[in-house]
Scaffold this motif. Structure first.
Motif, PDB file in Angstrom:
ATOM      1  N   ASP A  42       0.778  -1.121  -0.108  1.00 42.48           N
ATOM      2  CA  ASP A  42       0.048   0.041  -0.081  1.00 42.48           C
ATOM      3  C   ASP A  42       0.810   1.460   0.049  1.00 42.48           C
ATOM      4  OD1 ASP A  42      -2.452  -1.317   0.184  1.00 42.48           O
ATOM      5  OD2 ASP A  42      -1.915  -1.692   2.130  1.00 42.48           O
ATOM      6  N   TYR A  43       1.714   1.277   0.665  1.00 47.02           N
ATOM      7  CA  TYR A  43       2.831   2.285   0.682  1.00 47.02           C
ATOM      8  C   TYR A  43       3.890   2.636  -0.209  1.00 47.02           C
ATOM      9  CZ  TYR A  43       0.647   3.661   5.506  1.00 47.02           C
ATOM     10  OH  TYR A  43      -0.258   4.024   6.327  1.00 47.02           O
ATOM     11  N   ASN A  44       4.380   1.302  -0.908  1.00 48.32           N
ATOM     12  CA  ASN A  44       5.465   1.739  -1.633  1.00 48.32           C
ATOM     13  C   ASN A  44       5.274   0.473  -2.738  1.00 48.32           C
ATOM     14  OD1 ASN A  44       7.893   1.275  -2.753  1.00 48.32           O
ATOM     15  ND2 ASN A  44       9.174   0.977  -1.156  1.00 48.32           N
ATOM     16  N   GLU A  45       4.774   0.892  -4.099  1.00 48.12           N
ATOM     17  CA  GLU A  45       4.453   0.429  -4.971  1.00 48.12           C
ATOM     18  C   GLU A  45       5.631  -0.429  -5.567  1.00 48.12           C
ATOM     19  OE1 GLU A  45       4.186   3.912  -8.322  1.00 48.12           O
ATOM     20  OE2 GLU A  45       2.316   3.227  -7.170  1.00 48.12           O
ATOM     21  N   LYS A  46       6.865  -0.378  -5.400  1.00 48.06           N
ATOM     22  CA  LYS A  46       8.034  -1.050  -5.743  1.00 48.06           C
ATOM     23  C   LYS A  46       8.061  -2.179  -5.100  1.00 48.06           C
ATOM     24  CE  LYS A  46      10.547   2.692  -5.759  1.00 48.06           C
ATOM     25  NZ  LYS A  46      11.906   3.457  -5.757  1.00 48.06           N
ATOM     26  N   ALA A  47       7.775  -2.252  -3.981  1.00 45.91           N
ATOM     27  CA  ALA A  47       7.915  -3.287  -3.084  1.00 45.91           C
ATOM     28  C   ALA A  47       6.783  -4.459  -2.858  1.00 45.91           C
ATOM     29  CB  ALA A  47       8.202  -2.807  -1.455  1.00 45.91           C
ATOM     30  N   GLU A  48       7.352  -5.636  -2.848  1.00 49.09           N
ATOM     31  CA  GLU A  48       6.784  -6.790  -2.562  1.00 49.09           C
ATOM     32  C   GLU A  48       6.889  -7.616  -1.263  1.00 49.09           C
ATOM     33  OE1 GLU A  48       3.817  -8.382  -3.102  1.00 49.09           O
ATOM     34  OE2 GLU A  48       3.702  -7.870  -5.279  1.00 49.09           O
ATOM     35  N   TYR A  49       5.808  -8.489  -1.051  1.00 49.91           N
ATOM     36  CA  TYR A  49       6.169  -9.139  -0.043  1.00 49.91           C
ATOM     37  C   TYR A  49       5.742 -10.835  -0.218  1.00 49.91           C
ATOM     38  CZ  TYR A  49       1.181  -9.401   1.257  1.00 49.91           C
ATOM     39  OH  TYR A  49      -0.038  -9.582   1.193  1.00 49.91           O
TER      40      TYR A  49
END
Lengths: 307, 775
Positions: free
Chosen positions: B620-627
């Motif tokens: 939600d906060y960082n569109e470049k990140a993924e989990y």
């Protein structure tokens, strides 16, 4: 004369008979009196029975049962321990330790005691000899750690002089433990030797010297033969003490130390933690038997020499 | 001679009698145990009653109660105002109050007298940020260092002594206006109002002030530099100053300004029952409170019970045993009872995890017949005590005795030996919490009962997440059930996440990111041991041989990767804590990823609002990140927690079964959904709902050192599906017994700190495992 003599003898005999009866009666009375010591033995005997004999009997019983004592397992625990690698390793290490430590301790302590016995004021250093025994094991182990750990004092000195450091608590741990045992027991053993040497009558040595014996001959033919009872006592005490070195090994390297100092007591401790009660009981019975046989043999040898 | 013999005989008989006394002593002990296990009938006891607190949300509860004019009050701070609760009959009525709207403040602690006067501690984010920034600049200037890339803020001495931030500690007027006092807000540690309208304040630098509620002027009453950050509880003219990390309490007579000398009994009690020094870990941190009783008397409440102390007395008397009441209830928000007031007439109100509870002495109440059930656990756990409390409420006829093995400095070995001693002496616990114990070994030794036949009875109607709850089901039976579980996760830049398949890849990515960004990755390492614990929990499946032990052959690669990952984290002793939390999660790192400040995060997820929502917020906060769930993507790993079995030697199997049933029940698992991932299917689904009362967030520091409050966002449907998909396919339990885990942590920590080489670390563990296997 003969008749008179016989008569006298008869008289004596006649007189003896009532005398013997009185003596027997007295003896019987004395025996009854002697039985009075029994109640005084009771507390001690009760203690030994409750805290030693009964638990040991329970160990023997448990050695034939499954770990939590639910089912009879026959000789299974004994079979398992003899097939157990850790048991064999621990027995080997314990025997090796005892085999190395006993002669070393007895030899070194005798030499020191013999040298000290020549001193005039030997009493003054007696208390010093007991000093290692007075140091708590935990404190002693702390000192050994400071000295011998990987980043300890000795490795620090070695590194400072450009030498390779050594893993004293790794592959050399056995010798650290031997050193620890000797250091701790040396003073006490020297004291036992000293007491033995002092108790030898000086008349014997002086007579030998008068007959031309030198100090070496005195040592081998006067002092050493007279120290056999002391040797027996020292051997038994040192032998039993060698089994107590577990405290040092445990505090020094924990319940799973380097394989070279993995002793029987480590195994017992770990079996207890892992709830292997049956195996532990079987191994205790075996160890007890071995110690009992060893001590009995020593005693038999001693008794034979005495007779 | 005869006299001597007679004397000797008498002495020997005495010795024999004492020996016999030992035997009869043990007999009497077992008799006591029998008594405990059977009937305890006695007249007169404190009766517990939960007051009507429906109006309260769970987060509102840890507030200070205030007794004045025969009524009890408490104030719940909210945005720009507060809710004032007043006791009314068997419940409370509330009224929403607004504070001076011209001053935008967020109260953190607020107390209000019936006449409308009060005091408030509050956050002023703007002021605090500027304060932190100023202090940071000072530190930087002094040390001539560049910006702290880890973002850690250190308090300077000036800060600790109370910088004049220009923001004042405020009192509240009856008109709800805020009035400045002459104390700086940064200096205030705690305050308490008394019934007679006095306000006492403790400061972070060990000062005790009395503040005039009409003028705001403070008067120094007592000062002791050692009393830093102490809490205050007023008992008449006495101020009781305490801090959980201090091993003593200080009682100050506010009239003379002198500290009382004769408080040895109180201090001893404090040290044994509440002070953190006496505890084994931070997990034993607990809430407590002290209130005024009759003249010269105080009452102390904590999880172990309610106590009375008379000043100058030589004993602290227990009035209520907490273990069988709601006082022992704990959860994340309530590490015990947070407030107590004495209403008079042997009646107390306590604010605890269950709600607001009244304890009133009833001289006619009779103890009911109770059966004693013993539960054994190596370590204390909030989750366990909560389950026990739920069980007690559901089964009032069963008294539960909780035995903690590793307490008071006892090692794992000591604890297990004690357990075994109990087992062989037919005093075995009925239920055993198997966390940390070697479950397979206990099963092999016949200590655990097969639970397969009990499953229909203990399985809740709502269903179980079987992969987690029944993970230990084997061909020969089921010997434990798990009450909760945790799952590993990893998050980073989208492109990098595709490259991460195991720990080695994680270390590769960490090193690459460190190189690319020029600064360390933020793994929030509290200590090397904490780091190792986290990695072993997250990636333990890579070295677990599935038999509660470690595979020596895979250790080298594992430790090597740990070393590289730790190296990339830039940990130094300067930033070290010694925390080795049981529920460790690098929420800081996931939050940092949300800010796009750092680019790799990993850790265990133990609960929903604080952990799962934290990592899902990354997207939600960082569109470049993924989990992703699971550190190693070849398996669906998890760490089962609160594993409970029934002892084969138990004669209270029925009670133990009931305990397992309660453990898995919705009632129990719902009560602490905010602290764990429940195995009860319905309770787990409750977590998935958007629950405002469980909203969470965390205060983090950006890479430039600025404090930022990040609110975690609730999961959306797609994220819930993703989670349920992972949960539904759990297949690899990461379980180590405490001895193996400690060895892995210890050797790993020594290696990553450079104290030993990789070979030495591997050798340490392998020789341990080799010896253990030989045994």
């Amino acid at each position: 004369m003969r008749g008179a003599g016989n008569a006298a003898a008869l008289d004596i005999g006649r007189n003896t008979a009532p005398g013997t009866a009185a003596a027997l009666k007295k003896n019987r009375k004395k025996k009854k009196t002697d039985m009075k010591y029994l109640p005084f033995l009771l507390p001690g005997a009760a203690g030994v029975t409750v805290f030693v004999l009964l638990p040991f009997a329970d160990s023997v019983r448990r050695s034939f049962f499954t770990p939590l004592g639910q089912a009879f397992s026959g000789m299974e625990n004994y079979r398992e321990i003899f097939a157990n690698e850790a048991f064999r390793l621990a027995v080997k290490n314990t025997l090796l330790f005892t085999g190395v430590c006993l002669p070393l301790l007895i030899g070194i302590s005798f030499i020191i005691a013999y040298m000290l016995s020549g001193l005039k004021r030997v009493q003054l250093i007696r208390s010093l000899l007991l000093f290692p025994m007075a140091i708590p094991t935990a404190t002693m182990v702390l000192i050994w750690r400071v000295l011998f750990s990987d980043h300890g004092y000795i490795n620090g000195i070695l590194a400072a002089h450009g030498a390779d450091t050594a893993g004293f608590l790794g592959s050399k741990a056995f010798w650290v433990l031997v050193g620890s045992y000797i250091w701790k027991n040396l003073g006490y053993t020297v004291l036992l030797w000293l007491t033995g040497i002092m108790s030898i009558s000086s008349a014997l040595s002086e007579a030998a010297k008068t007959d031309g014996a030198g100090s070496v001959r005195c040592l081998f033919y006067i002092i050493m033969p007279n120290l056999r009872p002391t040797l027996y006592t020292i051997t038994i005490i040192s032998f039993l003490n060698s089994f107590k070195v577990f405290r040092e090994a445990y505090l020094l390297a924990g319940s799973y130390p380097h394989e070279s100092i993995y002793l029987l007591q480590h195994l017992f401790n770990n079996w207890f933690v892992n709830m292997d009660i049956g195996k532990m009981a079987a191994a205790s019975v075996c160890v007890f038997s071995v110690i009992f046989i060893a001590v009995s043999l020593l005693k038999a040898v001693w008794d034979k020499e005495e007779s | 001679m005869k006299i001597r013999r007679t004397a000797a005989m008498v002495l020997s008989l005495m010795m024999a009698a004492s020996a016999a006394g030992c035997a009869s002593g043990s007999g009497s002990m077992s008799e006591t145990a029998n008594l405990n296990s059977e009937v305890q009938l006695q007249k007169g006891r404190y009766v517990e009653k939960l007051l009507d607190t429906d109006v309260l949300s769970k987060q509102d509860l840890p507030c200070e109660l205030l007794q004045a004019g025969g009524k009890t009050y408490f104030s719940v701070p909210g945005e720009n105002g507060f809710a004032q609760y007043t006791s009314e009959g068997e419940g409370f009525v509330s009224a929403q109050e607004t504070l001076d709207p011209s001053q935008e403040i967020t109260p953190s602690k607020l107390q209000m007298l019936p006449d409308g006067r009060g005091a408030v501690i509050y956050y002023d984010m703007e002021a605090l940020s500027s304060q932190f920034g100023a202090a940071d600049e000072e530190t930087e200037a002094a040390e001539e260092e560049t910006a702290d890339t880890t973002g850690d803020f250190e308090f300077s001495d000036d800060t600790m002594n109370g910088i004049d931030t220009g923001v004042r500690f405020k009192i509240i007027t009856p008109e709800r206006k805020l009035m400045d006092t002459d104390l700086d807000i940064s200096e205030v540690s705690d305050f308490e109002l008394t019934e007679d309208g006095s306000l006492y304040v403790t400061s972070i630098n060990g000062r005790l002030y009395k503040v005039d509620l009409d003028t705001g002027k403070s008067k120094l009453i007592y000062e002791d530099a050692e009393l830093s950050m102490h809490n205050i509880d007023m008992a008449g003219k006495y101020a009781v100053l305490s801090n959980i990390s201090d091993d003593k309490v200080t009682v100050v007579d506010t009239e003379t300004g002198e500290a009382l000398d004769d408080t040895a009994a109180l201090n001893e009690f404090w040290k044994d029952n509440i002070a953190l020094q006496g505890m084994d870990s931070y997990s034993e941190l607990q809430a407590y409170d002290i209130c005024k009783g009759e003249e010269g008397t105080i009452y102390i409440v904590c999880t172990s019970g309610l106590y009375r102390y008379v000043f100058g007395g030589n004993k602290v008397e227990q009035l209520i045993d907490g273990s069988s009441t709601s006082l022992s209830l704990t959860d994340t928000l309530h590490p015990g009872p947070s407030s107590v007031v004495y209403e008079g007439d042997d009646s107390f109100l306590v604010n605890c995890a269950a709600g607001i509870v009244r304890y009133k002495y009833d001289p006619e109440a009779e103890e009911t017949e109770r059966t004693l059930m013993k539960i054994y656990s190596l370590e204390k756990s909030d989750k366990l005590t909560t389950a026990i409390s739920t069980f007690r409420r559901a089964n009032p006829d069963v008294e539960v005795k909780l035995e903690i093995g590793m307490k008071n400095g006892k090692t794992y070995e000591d604890a297990v030996k004690e357990l075994l001693t109990e087992v062989v002496s037919d005093d075995a616990p009925d239920a055993i919490v198997l966390d940390g114990l070697d479950i397979d070994n206990l099963k092999e030794k016949g200590l655990l009962k097969d639970l397969t036949g009990y499953l229909p009875e203990i399985t809740p109607s709502e269903g179980l997440i079987e992969g987690a709850a029944l993970w230990n089901r084997q061909e020969d039976g089921l010997y434990s059930v798990a009450g909760s579980f945790a799952i590993p996760s990893v998050a980073c830049d989208t492109g990098d996440l595709d490259k991460i398949h195991d720990l080695k890849d994680t270390a590769d990515v960490a090193e690459k990111q460190q190189k690319d960004s020029g600064h360390s990755i933020n793994l929030d390492c509290q200590s090397p041991r904490g780091f190792m614990k986290n990695i072993i929990e997250s990636y333990g499946n890579e070295i677990s041989d599935g038999k509660n032990s470690a595979d020596a052959s895979k250790l080298r690669d594992f430790y090597e990767s740990c070393g590289r990952l730790f190296g990339a984290s830039g940990w130094t002793e300067d930033i070290a804590g010694d925390m080795e939390s049981n529920d460790y999660i690098s929420s800081q790192t996931f939050s940092s990823l949300c800010l796009d400040d750092y680019h790799l995060a990993q850790g265990m997820l133990y609960n929903y609002p604080g952990h799962i929502n934290c990592i899902t917020s990354v997207r939600d906060y960082n569109e470049k990140a993924e989990y992703r769930y699971g550190g190693d993507d070849s398996v669906h790993a998890f760490k089962p927690e609160l594993n409970v079995g029934i002892c084969s030697k138990s004669d209270k199997t029925e009670e133990a079964k009931k305990f397992l049933k309660v453990l898995l029940s919705k009632e129990n698992q719902n009560s602490y959904v905010d602290t764990l991932l429940p195995v009860n299917e319905e309770s787990f689904k409750v977590n998935l709902e958007d629950r405002e009362d469980l909203s969470a967030g965390s205060m983090i520091f950006s890479s430039t050192g600025e404090p930022v409050y990040l609110e975690y966002k609730n999961t959306n449907e797609a994220e819930e599906k993703e989670l349920m998909d992972y949960i539904g396919r759990l297949d690899t339990a990461v379980v180590f017994d405490a001895q193996t885990e400690q060895k892995l942590i210890e050797s790993g920590a020594k290696y990553i700190c450079g104290d030993i080489t990789l070979d030495e670390a591997v050798n340490e563990v392998t020789s341990f495992l080799s010896l253990r296997n030989k045994e």
